[in-house]
Structure formats: C-alpha cells, structure tokens
Design a protein around this motif. Structure first.
Motif, PDB file in Angstrom:
ATOM      1  N   ALA A 162       8.608  -7.491  29.210  1.00 18.79           N
ATOM      2  CA  ALA A 162       9.108  -7.080  30.525  1.00 18.79           C
ATOM      3  C   ALA A 162       9.809  -5.727  30.447  1.00 18.79           C
ATOM      4  O   ALA A 162       9.671  -4.885  31.347  1.00 18.79           O
ATOM      5  CB  ALA A 162      10.063  -8.139  31.069  1.00 18.79           C
ATOM      6  N   ILE A 163      10.539  -5.501  29.365  1.00 20.58           N
ATOM      7  CA  ILE A 163      11.225  -4.219  29.188  1.00 20.58           C
ATOM      8  C   ILE A 163      10.212  -3.093  29.084  1.00 20.58           C
ATOM      9  O   ILE A 163      10.349  -2.039  29.715  1.00 20.58           O
ATOM     10  CB  ILE A 163      12.120  -4.259  27.933  1.00 20.58           C
ATOM     11  N   ARG A 188       0.898  -7.920  28.300  1.00 17.57           N
ATOM     12  CA  ARG A 188       1.608  -7.760  29.579  1.00 17.57           C
ATOM     13  C   ARG A 188       1.149  -6.504  30.314  1.00 17.57           C
ATOM     14  O   ARG A 188       0.879  -6.532  31.526  1.00 17.57           O
ATOM     15  CB  ARG A 188       3.123  -7.688  29.315  1.00 17.57           C
ATOM     16  N   ALA A 234       2.605  -9.259  22.641  1.00 22.70           N
ATOM     17  CA  ALA A 234       3.127  -9.606  23.966  1.00 22.70           C
ATOM     18  C   ALA A 234       3.146  -8.398  24.889  1.00 22.70           C
ATOM     19  O   ALA A 234       2.813  -8.492  26.083  1.00 22.70           O
ATOM     20  CB  ALA A 234       4.532 -10.193  23.820  1.00 22.70           C
ATOM     21  N   SER A 284       7.195  -3.006  30.234  1.00 23.00           N
ATOM     22  CA  SER A 284       6.570  -2.792  31.542  1.00 23.00           C
ATOM     23  C   SER A 284       7.428  -1.885  32.410  1.00 23.00           C
ATOM     24  O   SER A 284       6.931  -0.946  33.043  1.00 23.00           O
ATOM     25  CB  SER A 284       6.356  -4.139  32.236  1.00 23.00           C
ATOM     26  N   HIS A 324      13.528 -10.519  22.584  1.00 19.35           N
ATOM     27  CA  HIS A 324      12.822 -11.665  23.154  1.00 19.35           C
ATOM     28  C   HIS A 324      12.119 -11.363  24.480  1.00 19.35           C
ATOM     29  O   HIS A 324      11.112 -11.979  24.794  1.00 19.35           O
ATOM     30  CB  HIS A 324      13.787 -12.835  23.317  1.00 19.35           C
ATOM     31  N   ASN A 325      12.639 -10.454  25.267  1.00 17.46           N
ATOM     32  CA  ASN A 325      11.997 -10.121  26.545  1.00 17.46           C
ATOM     33  C   ASN A 325      11.368  -8.733  26.495  1.00 17.46           C
ATOM     34  O   ASN A 325      11.348  -8.004  27.476  1.00 17.46           O
ATOM     35  CB  ASN A 325      13.008 -10.197  27.689  1.00 17.46           C
ATOM     36  N   VAL A 326      10.828  -8.388  25.331  1.00 17.42           N
ATOM     37  CA  VAL A 326      10.339  -7.030  25.105  1.00 17.42           C
ATOM     38  C   VAL A 326       9.186  -6.659  26.033  1.00 17.42           C
ATOM     39  O   VAL A 326       9.063  -5.498  26.448  1.00 17.42           O
ATOM     40  CB  VAL A 326       9.932  -6.852  23.622  1.00 17.42           C
TER      41      VAL A 326
END
Length: 507
Positions: free
Chosen positions: A325-326, A372, A368, A328, A321-323
């Motif tokens: 940010a990971i 990002r 996403a 980055s 779900h937070n792929v």
C-alpha cells in the motif's frame, strides 16, 4: 570492583597461536585495530587478549608463517531453547552499560531466506535454450516511468517516436551499488564505487552523506540521496547526479534515523555533509516535512523542479508489513521508481534489536508490491528496485522474476573488497579499511584495486545472468521481469506460495 561476568569469560572468539610457527614478527600487532595482539616485553613474545577479538580474521590472513587461527570460542552457556546465548550476553552487557547495543551489517537471524527456496525454470526441447556465447543477450535496463503504449509519427526521415518518455536511468546490467554514505565508509571506497559504476555503465548511490565535489565528474553514474537529515543537500548536489533518491527508510532499521559518530567526522566528511568537524551527524527518524503522501508528492516535485526535470526521482522505503500500500501511494505521488530494502539489508550502525526484529524479507515485500501495482494498473508508472540480502547472481535473476526491474547490492560489494562481516562497522576501527575514516586504516583500501574488484564482481554476475537467461530460453532481461512462471518453490506453505505468486516445484 563490579562483577562483570560477560567481560572476560564469555567472549565470542579465541585466537589459537602456534608457538612453534610464530616468529614474533608483530605483523598481527600492527594489523589489529582492536588491540588483540601485543608484544610482551618481559616474555619477549607476542601475546593476545581473546576478549577483544571480533573475528575479522585479518591477523590470520596476513600472518607470514600461518601461525594464527581465529575460531569461535568453544565454551558456551548451558543449552536452553528459550534463553539462547545471544540474549544472555545482551542482558549482561546492558546491565553494565544501560545503553542500546549497536551492531552493523545485515541481520544474521534464522528467518527463512526465500531465495534458497526458489528454483529457476530451464528450457528443453519444445522451447530451446539460447547460447549467450553465440547469440545476442540483452541486459540493458531502464529505470523510470514507462508509457502504457508508444505512438509514432511519420516524417520524411521515417517513423519518429511521438510519445514523450520521462527521464530514465540506463543500466548496462540490472545491478547497482546500494546507498553507503561517505562517513560510514571512507572516501577510497566512494571513489572505487564511482569508478566501477562508470566503467560498467551502471549507477552507485551516495547514501545520506552527500557527494564530495571531487566526485561530481562521476555524476552521470551517480544517484544522489536526500534523507531526513538533509546532509550535504544543496542545488549543485542535486544537479550533480543522474538520479535523485528520497530515503524514507532502510531495511536494517525501519522507522528510525541514522547516527554517524563524531569520531568519523573528519575534515572531508565535515565539508561534504555540511556539519561541524567532530560533531555527531544524527538524522531524525521522520522527514519533518513528510507526514502524508501529499507531503511526499510536494518533495518529489520540488526535487524535480530543482533538477529541471532532467533526472528521475525515486523513493527508498524499508520492507514493512504494509509495504504494498505504501508503494502504491509513492507511485501515485509521482515517483519514477520505488526502492524496497528488505530486513537483511546491511548498515553501518543500528540497534541490534531493531535490525533483527523489525521489517520483513525482501522476497515477500517485492512480490507483494509488484502484484499490487499490477492489480491497480500502475506498474508501468514506476520501476521497482529490490535491495537487502542480494548475495549472488541467482538472487538477482529471482528478484527480477518476482517483479524487480533492478537490484541494489551493498554487502556483496563490500565483501568484494575484503569485508569479513565482523559487524563492528560502528566502531570506526574496521581492520580492512572499509568502515573507517582513520587514515592509518583507510589506506588499506586502494581505490584503484577496489574499483577493479567491484567491477569484476558485476561482470561475473552479468555473465552468469546471461547464462541463466539463455537456459530459460530468454534473450533479454526485460522478458523476465515479473515472469513468475519461470520460478518454482520447494518446501513452502500455501500462504507463502500465494504471497510470492509462484507454484510449487512439480506443479
């Protein structure tokens, strides 16, 4: 005797045998690795046990008289929208065993496949199409960090590139063979992938099982993987490949480790993985030296040091779900590429509940991550590789339009050599000789023939990609990367359109 309602009655498949056509030749007996077919000495005929059938269709395919038909069992539980049959069967099995139920391959759950909701643009009058049969078309792809701008200097021999560019993987087509470890699939298939990748000018990934020394000669087209168990990892291994990949997670089982049963650890696997013969090879869920982005940075540069900065070092993560940010953080830690594996990615063994309920589809994760990295101005610092559910050349084109530089394929490559998606890879009894190290089964895969079939698949897809590019008025795959204006969606919500960054068809 304990009451076992699931055992004999509620099996998934049944064998239909045409008794007039069956000549009792026992081919099915010899070909079935699960013991479905046996020869009854008293009745002097071949019989079968439906409860053992896994639906691999090998007996049906090899029956010389076409006497067999494998079909799903018609009898089922009473219809109930909440208690679907798979949940009832899971409970019956776990009530008997008390264990985690394993499965293989990718998730079959009915979650939207966004590739099927995306359509490609095509050129018409004002922007004419390009004929790839008569005009040059460039599929060459480079995986690695790219500079924001290029500087040149004048020399007596003419302009010379002054900008220093880091190590790259050069692909003649934007498709690579995904990580499938030696042990989870057998040596014949590793040979086949290595030969096909070398012939095609692409790469294959060793997976977390190391690289047998006899395959070092294919190292220029090999990505060697470093996973949490560190199986088979040593200096010669790291320097054998054309790229290094740190496996943090995979789409079929995000957040958990791997397990190769001891039954699959034969002498050659033992030598390659550096584990005792016949012992289970269990990789932990986390890397025990990675608990932060700073820790990951140290490992990335340790691997770059070990390989004298000759090859790119990438990181593979599961689509969660937070792929974005990971990803980055991984790029900022110095990775040359990020491989993202969606929830439909295949596996040799995973708990069924994990495979079908953890992670997100690759389409949403890819869009996403690409957005990002662009928003942060670091998209050129690393390439992005998409994996997990790539089924055809159109999926490849759509993935690149969403922002991928290249894709990994695993299940498609296995289908090319005969896999029928029976999802019993973890048993080591693969009837098609793929996910097994049993010598009598593994020999069913001829590495020369398998290499040819895999190479043919990539060639066919590459031709189709050229046709689709030409139809869009593009003459290079690089022109498509992240070009979402070449995509239109059908039947998606505004939220889905916003995440994918595409407009609805007709807009």
């Amino acid at each position: 005797m304990a009451f076992t309602p699931i055992g004999k009655k509620y099996h998934d498949f049944q064998v239909v045998r045409d008794k007039d056509a069956c000549i009792n030749c026992q081919v099915c007996v010899r070909q079935c690795s699960y013991g479905v077919h046996t020869f009854d000495e008293n009745r002097k005929c071949v019989v079968h046990d439906n409860s053992k059938c896994i639906g691999c269709h090998r007996c049906e395919a090899l029956c010389p008289t076409d006497a067999l038909l494998i079909q799903e069992k018609a009898s089922d539980f009473k219809a109930n929208a909440c208690w679907r049959p798979e949940f009832i069967k899971y409970i019956y099995k776990q009530a008997e065993t008390g264990g985690v139920l394993l499965t293989g391959m990718g998730s079959p759950v009915n979650i939207p496949v966004y590739w099927d909701r995306l359509l490609l643009d095509a050129s018409q009058v004002t922007n004419p199409s390009i004929d790839p049969l008569r005009e040059p078309m460039e599929l060459t792809t480079f995986i690695g960090a790219k500079p924001d701008a290029l500087a040149f200097e004048q020399t007596p021999d003419g302009p010379k590139l002054a900008t220093k560019i880091g190590p790259q993987l050069r692909l003649k087509s934007p498709i690579m063979f995904s990580a499938m470890s030696f042990g989870s699939i057998n040596f014949n298939l590793h040979i086949a992938m290595a030969r096909a990748a070398t012939e095609l000018g692409i790469f294959y990934n060793t997976g977390e099982g190391g690289l047998h020394p006899s395959l070092y000669k294919y190292g220029a087209n090999t990505i060697v993987q470093v996973a949490s168990g560190r199986f088979g990892v040593h200096r010669d291994y790291l320097n054998a490949g054309g790229g290094i990949e740190i496996k943090v997670g995979q789409g079929a089982k995000p957040g958990i480790g791997g397990h190769l049963p001891g039954e699959k650890i034969n002498a050659k696997v033992s030598e390659t993985r550096m584990v005792p013969l016949g012992s289970d090879a269990i990789s932990p869920a986390p890397h025990h030296d990675i608990y932060s982005i700073e820790d990951l940075l140290q490992l990335i540069f340790a691997l770059k040091e070990a390989s004298q900065y000759r090859v790119p070092v990438g990181v593979k993560i599961a689509a969660v779900h937070n792929v974005a940010a990971i990803a980055s953080g991984i790029v900022r830690a110095g990775a040359d590429y990020v491989a993202i594996d969606g929830m439909r990615g295949g596996t040799g063994a995973a708990p069924g509940m994990i495979r079908d309920n953890v992670g997100i589809p690759i389409e949403l994760a890819l869009a996403a991550v690409d957005q990002r990295l662009r928003d942060e101005g670091i998209r050129g610092q690393a390439s992005v590789i998409a994996a997990g559910g790539i089924r055809c050349s159109a999926d490849v084109v759509k993935a690149i339009a969403l922002g991928a530089d290249a894709v990994y394929i695993g299940t498609a490559a296995l289908l090319a050599v005969g896999c029928t998606l029976c999802a019993r890879c973890y048993t080591g009894k693969c009837p098609w000789g793929i996910a097994t190290n049993d010598p009598s089964l593994a020999k069913r895969q001829n590495p020369d023939k398998a290499a040819k079939q895999m190479a043919n698949l990539i060639r066919a897809w590459s031709h189709e990609i050229e046709e689709m590019l030409g139809g869009m008025g593009l003459n290079s795959i690089e022109s498509l990367r992240g070009n979402r204006d070449k995509l239109r969606a059908v039947g998606l919500s505004q939220t889905e359109l916003d995440i994918l960054g595409v407009r609805h068809a007709g807009a």
